[in-house]
Design an enzyme around this catalytic site. Structure first.
Site, PDB file in Angstrom:
ATOM      1  N   ILE A 461      -3.567 -61.299  -7.454  1.00 55.52           N
ATOM      2  CA  ILE A 461      -4.746 -62.269  -7.643  1.00 55.52           C
ATOM      3  C   ILE A 461      -5.884 -61.657  -6.804  1.00 55.52           C
ATOM      4  O   ILE A 461      -6.985 -61.801  -7.258  1.00 55.52           O
ATOM      5  CB  ILE A 461      -4.153 -63.602  -6.959  1.00 55.52           C
ATOM      6  CG1 ILE A 461      -2.990 -64.317  -7.767  1.00 55.52           C
ATOM      7  CG2 ILE A 461      -5.122 -64.639  -6.675  1.00 55.52           C
ATOM      8  CD1 ILE A 461      -2.232 -65.355  -7.353  1.00 55.52           C
ATOM      9  N   LYS A 669       4.839 -77.267  -5.337  1.00 57.74           N
ATOM     10  CA  LYS A 669       3.584 -77.565  -5.913  1.00 57.74           C
ATOM     11  C   LYS A 669       3.764 -79.201  -5.828  1.00 57.74           C
ATOM     12  O   LYS A 669       3.267 -80.002  -5.757  1.00 57.74           O
ATOM     13  CB  LYS A 669       3.466 -77.328  -7.382  1.00 57.74           C
ATOM     14  CG  LYS A 669       2.915 -75.770  -7.309  1.00 57.74           C
ATOM     15  CD  LYS A 669       2.909 -75.183  -8.937  1.00 57.74           C
ATOM     16  CE  LYS A 669       2.475 -73.813  -8.977  1.00 57.74           C
ATOM     17  NZ  LYS A 669       2.485 -73.337 -10.334  1.00 57.74           N
TER      18      LYS A 669
END
Length: 803
Positions: A461, A669
């Site tokens: 990332i 999450k």
């Protein structure tokens, strides 16, 4: 002109208490000459108290008496604190006589009587200051301005200079080599009645007297050093303007800025004297000099605002000559000294809307009614004004664009350019103007901010974000008017720190040679003390628990944080709220929208629903792009472990794919979304099904990948059972409002909404008070280095808009 004579004017805030009087005496000892003139306002809030007294006199004599006694005590205390001996006795005696006379007044009073009462404040100030100067060895006398200033009562009375000039000359010849302390605010009409000169009347009388006395310089002393680029009480970095053109100053004054009044500037324009504005609290803090030059300007210099604006609306009947009637109305108002702040013409509706201060609106309305203008007239309250003032502002494309941009979300009624080109004026339905003044000032005037960025994590990332940042940097800077520099790259053991900036395209080539090892929070401390940057933003694109534990330290160093790291957001409620509080209490930001759904706006949506009044009942879906890809591909033709290896090689998994397979990523999450939905959920409360066989949990990554057949065998059994029921496997997260939360494999019908996704897609279903029967669904790519890097860049763009 008398080159040796100056005039000093002191406002009420400069005479608010004994220390202020002593400060004024010290200023006059240092900055004035023996034959200078001094004009004074009423001390502190004296005039306001006299108004309260008169209002109470019409309603309740007892309250009026109490107000008068309070004012008497204040004035008496000033005298006793400042004067001694005979000087004190004389003033106390005079005060006693005057307050006794005031106490005998009986309502109703005529307008002239009211004006006489309200003029007492200036009389008391002038008398006290002259006595204090005498006590300090500066020969001084008091002079009542009504002895020589002539005017007629009105909304904004004008001094008759022809009548006043010989009377002033006569008064001055009687007091040679004495400082003359003159009452401001007051004049007298032909019948001997007191005429008050209106708002900022003392400033106006000061410049009128200065012009009549042919003074070389008038200095208006107040509680500010002059004209600033915005009100310094609203904008902390507003800058003092040492020079201001007369036409710009007049435009600012015309728009009712408190520091100046248009009538104050008229005598300056009609004479050769200089006008200076200075601060009596700090004489050396700088000043503003009003220039009489009319040189060309390049744009706005000042952002001004005004609350309590009123609109007078004139609606002309169809069939009348609208253009002629409009011009007649505007010309007549200008001749009557009742020019509006700004106005709007609505030709299609034959309507003219005039903006006024509350002080002037009544007089303008009365004038229009008395002139029998052929229009329906309405007075409307509840408006505010924000203006950008400066020669050339209407031709400066950047300033015009910035002004309009910052007002696009405000309740704007209309925006007008002045005919002179000296101002852009927005009339708004009553709103809090302080925030608008700050944002417009920042947009138009602030030097470009410099923001330093530290990237934590240069893996999949991180490297994708570096590529994206290199491409988007110029656009980002142009969009926000901010300079962004990459100043640090941090990994688990080493960091590259370069305050001058790091080329994002060179990180992979030079990191190893430039990076040094760090201990503990050394890199956090170094970033926190970096010089030359207005703000610092830390980007955490790791999955590091150690780094997440440093979030409070990052906040304490005054830095902002953007996270793709889910650890802190899904930690215990205690730590999560501790981190939130650490950033909030120092007005720094923590954004973590990349933690769920990569680039999908799921966090934003859930948060906005709750903040808009919705009530979340349930959340469900496929929250892992990695597991979505795996189960979309998994049909038994390729062993599950081989699919895991392929996803790992393509960068679709965490560096250790077990972080995806054990369900912890999905659990985090779910916890983050629950908190955005204002639901209490602790990580340990989520029932999580791990796909990692126990015997593979503690192996090295290589060993785990080598022994993947164990995982494949177990998943094959689950798939076989599902296929026997004509179903497919999906890894699903569910949360109910009662707090029950599960994460694990579910066998779903092939036509189920969660069964038919594109590889890597996430899907989030939100059931709420507003979306009860038909859930709100957000679907799209939820994994991959590019979309996650894009989510980080999105947060950076959002944060930049707040800086």
């Amino acid at each position: 002109m008398n080159p040796s004579r100056q005039l000093h004017k002191f406002g009420g805030s400069s005479l608010a208490n004994p220390d202020c009087y002593r400060r004024v005496a010290k200023i006059l000892k240092e900055y004035s000459n023996p034959d200078d003139l001094i004009v004074v306002s009423a001390a502190g809030k004296t005039t306001n108290r006299l108004i309260e007294f008169l209002d109470a006199l019409n309603k309740d004599g007892r309250i009026a008496h109490e107000i008068l006694q309070s004012l008497r005590q204040f004035q008496t205390q000033l005298v006793t604190d400042l004067l001694q001996g005979e000087l004190q006795n004389e003033l106390i005696s005079a005060l006693n006589d005057e307050f006794s006379t005031l106490g005998e007044l009986i309502a109703p009073l005529s307008a002239a009587q009211r004006a006489s009462v309200l003029g007492h404040g200036e009389t008391w100030s002038a008398r006290l200051l002259a006595s204090l100067l005498n006590q300090n060895g500066m020969p001084s006398v008091t002079q009542d301005s009504r002895a020589f200033l002539r005017a007629q009562a009105g909304t904004q009375p004008e001094v008759y200079r022809g009548d006043s000039y010989p009377l002033l000359k006569e008064a001055l010849t009687q007091h040679i080599n004495h400082r003359i302390v003159i009452t401001g605010f007051m004049a007298q009409d032909g019948q001997g009645h007191t005429v008050l000169l209106g708002r900022n009347g003392s400033d106006y009388s000061a410049t009128v007297i200065g012009a009549l006395a042919e003074a070389s310089k008038v200095t208006i002393w107040s509680d500010v050093a002059g004209v600033y680029s915005a009100d310094p009480r609203l904008v902390s970095d507003a800058c003092l303007l040492p020079l201001l053109r007369l036409d710009e100053a007049n435009e600012l004054a015309r728009l009712a800025a408190p520091v100046l009044h248009s009538r104050t500037l008229q005598p300056v324009a009609q004479s050769s004297m200089d006008l200076h504005l200075r601060c009596s609290y700090d004489p050396e803090a700088g000043s503003t000099r009003i220039e009489r030059v009319l040189a060309s300007g390049r744009g706005a210099k000042i952002i001004s605002s005004l609350d309590e604006v009123l609109l007078i609306q004139l609606h002309f009947s169809i069939g009348h000559d609208f253009e002629r009637l409009k011009q007649e109305a505007l010309s007549g108002l200008k001749r009557a000294q009742l020019e509006p702040l700004t106005y709007e013409v609505q030709e299609d509706q034959q309507t003219l809307r005039l903006a006024y201060t509350s002080e002037i609106a009544g007089g303008a309305l009365e004038y229009l009614q008395d002139s029998a203008i052929e229009a329906e007239i309405k007075l409307k309250e509840g408006f505010s004004l924000v203006a950008a003032v400066g020669a050339g502002v209407t031709k400066n494309a950047n300033h015009c664009y910035g002004f309009y941009q910052k007002l696009k979300s405000a309740p704007v009624e209309f925006i007008a350019e002045s005919q002179s080109g000296l101002s852009l004026v927005a009339i708004l339905r009553s709103t809090q103007t302080s925030g608008l003044v700050k944002s417009i000032h920042s947009q138009l005037f602030q030097a470009q901010k410099r923001v330093g960025i530290a990237l934590c994590g240069k893996g999949n990332i991180g490297s994708s974000w570096l590529e994206l940042f290199a491409k988007q940097k110029n656009k980002l800077e142009k969009r926000h008017g901010i300079s962004f520099e990459l100043v640090a790259i941090v990994d688990s053991q080493n960091y590259w720190f370069c305050p001058k900036g790091i080329d994002p395209t060179s990180v992979s080539d030079h990191y190893e040679e430039e990076a040094i090892e760090y201990q503990g929070d050394e890199w956090v401390q170094k970033l926190g003390s970096i010089q030359g940057y207005d703000e610092v933003i830390v980007l955490d694109v790791t999955a590091s628990q150690q780094l997440a534990n440093r979030y409070v330290e990052i906040a304490e160093q005054g830095m902002h944080l953007i996270s793709a790291n889910k650890v802190a957001g899904s930690a215990s409620s205690q730590y999560y709220h501790q981190v939130q509080s650490a950033f909030a209490k120092i007005n720094r930001h923590w954004f973590y929208n990349a933690t769920v759904g990569a680039g999908l706006p799921i966090n934003h949506t859930v948060r906005d629903l709750c903040q808009s009044g919705d009530d979340i009942h349930a959340l469900s879906g496929i929250f892992s792009g990695t597991l979505s890809w795996l189960f979309q591909q998994y049909d038994g033709s390729v062993p599950f472990a081989e699919l895991v290896d392929l996803a790992w090689q393509q960068g679709l998994t965490e560096p250790d794919p077990r972080c995806d397979l054990d369900g912890s990523d999905v659990m985090r999450k779910l916890v983050i979304l629950a908190r955005e939905a204002e639901l209490d959920l602790e990580p340990e409360s989520v029932k999580v099904e791990s796909l990692v066989p126990p015997e593979l949990t503690n192996l090295s990554l290589d060993a785990f990948l080598d022994q993947g057949q164990i995982l494949s065998e177990r998943m094959a059994e689950r798939l076989k059972q599902a296929q026997s029921e004509d179903k497919v496997l999906r890894y699903v997260a569910r949360l109910e409002k009662d707090g029950s939360a599960t994460v694990g494999i579910e066998a779903l019908d092939k036509n189920h909404a969660l069964a038919n996704l594109l590889p890597c897609d996430n899907v989030f279903a939100i059931e709420s008070k507003w979306y009860k029967d038909n859930p709100l669904v957000i679907r799209g790519p939820g994994a991959g280095r590019e979309v996650t890097a894009g989510a980080i860049q999105s947060d950076l763009n959002l944060l930049a808009s707040l800086l």
